[in-house]
Design an enzyme around this catalytic site. Sequence first.
Site, mmCIF file in Angstrom:
data_model
loop_
_atom_site.group_PDB
_atom_site.id
_atom_site.type_symbol
_atom_site.label_atom_id
_atom_site.label_comp_id
_atom_site.label_asym_id
_atom_site.label_seq_id
_atom_site.Cartn_x
_atom_site.Cartn_y
_atom_site.Cartn_z
ATOM 1 C CG HIS A 298 1.644 -5.302 -1.138
ATOM 2 N ND1 HIS A 298 2.195 -5.780 -2.205
ATOM 3 C CD2 HIS A 298 0.378 -5.209 -1.146
ATOM 4 C CE1 HIS A 298 1.028 -5.931 -3.093
ATOM 5 N NE2 HIS A 298 -0.187 -5.434 -2.322
ATOM 6 C CD GLU B 61 -1.675 -9.033 -8.145
ATOM 7 O OE1 GLU B 61 -2.291 -7.849 -8.329
ATOM 8 O OE2 GLU B 61 -2.298 -9.708 -6.926
#
Length: 332
Positions: free
Chosen positions: A14, A197
């Site tokens: 990521h 998130e």
Amino acid sequence: MKALIAKLPKAELHLHLEGSLEPELLFAIARRNGIDIPFANVGELSRAYRFSNLQGFLDIYYQGMNVLRHEEDYFDLASAYMDRCAAGNVTHVEVFFDPQGHTARGVSFGTLIGGVLGGLRQGGKTHGITWRLIMSFLRHLPEKDGFETLKQAEPWLEQICGVGLDSSETGHPPEKFSRLFAECRARGLKLCMHAGEEGPPEYVRQALLDIGVDRIDHGNRAMEDASLVAEIVNRNITLTVCPLSNLALKVIGRVEDSPIARMLDAGIPATVNSDDPAYFGGYVNANFEAVAGGLGLTRGQIIQLAKNSFSGSFLDGEEKARRIAEIDALGA
Ligand code: ADE
Ligand code: ZN
């Protein structure tokens, strides 16, 4: 723990390439492209990297990438990131890039992907690092813009391993992109989405059950829903967690609040990643060190996180086994 973290081979799953644009390189590229930036020097720019949430960061992030105009800019960016990986013993990378952040400013898809692929190839060869490229769609834009980007990418699809979904999460649920991701799947691309998130567990559920993603980026807020955690475990879905990013964007208040240990305890194959290291203060090893210290992770947990980074990658099964055996062979 620092020595163990440094010694372990690791994959990064990521990482936004544009988020690895260090202030020094940003200034150098701005200068050679004759672009004025509203900061006097590197120190002043770095001091502007204080964020109160994801959107505050994204505003600066899109401004930063504005200096990238020519193929060599993208080449320099990608090869600088590969140098950082080599320094941290990161031996495999799966890199996001945001084409819409460039094509919207008039940079052609060919220019940007030519430079990115060139830099990854050169860095890969120089350092012996393997890599995959993941094309991310900006979720604040309409789905039809994503289809246009997919069309522009067609000549390079052999070199693109998968697709992602990033940018402003709240108000832009995974289901907004269900047709686009179905099309990407039909073309043999792997599917990733940022979810949980800032967005609610429901977004993680949609990414998992409705879109059928192969991997979830962040996924923090999935921990609020026990039945969702069970689904993630049952499907063996890797979460790419980014501790220093979470701290910088106030997703967590303290590194001690990182969900990564709870994820491991629940049986989730979680990984440690840097997201946008030039903005959040550290590459992969710094992220490992932060959670190792803050959460008091054991050596076993750190080794597990390194293994998860390979098992959750898009390498083929044999190569994954080989990388994991390399970790075992260290006898760490
Ligand atoms: N783009 C770059 N970094 C991101 C993040 N952490 N979340 C969403 N979009 C992003
Ligand atoms: Zn991200």
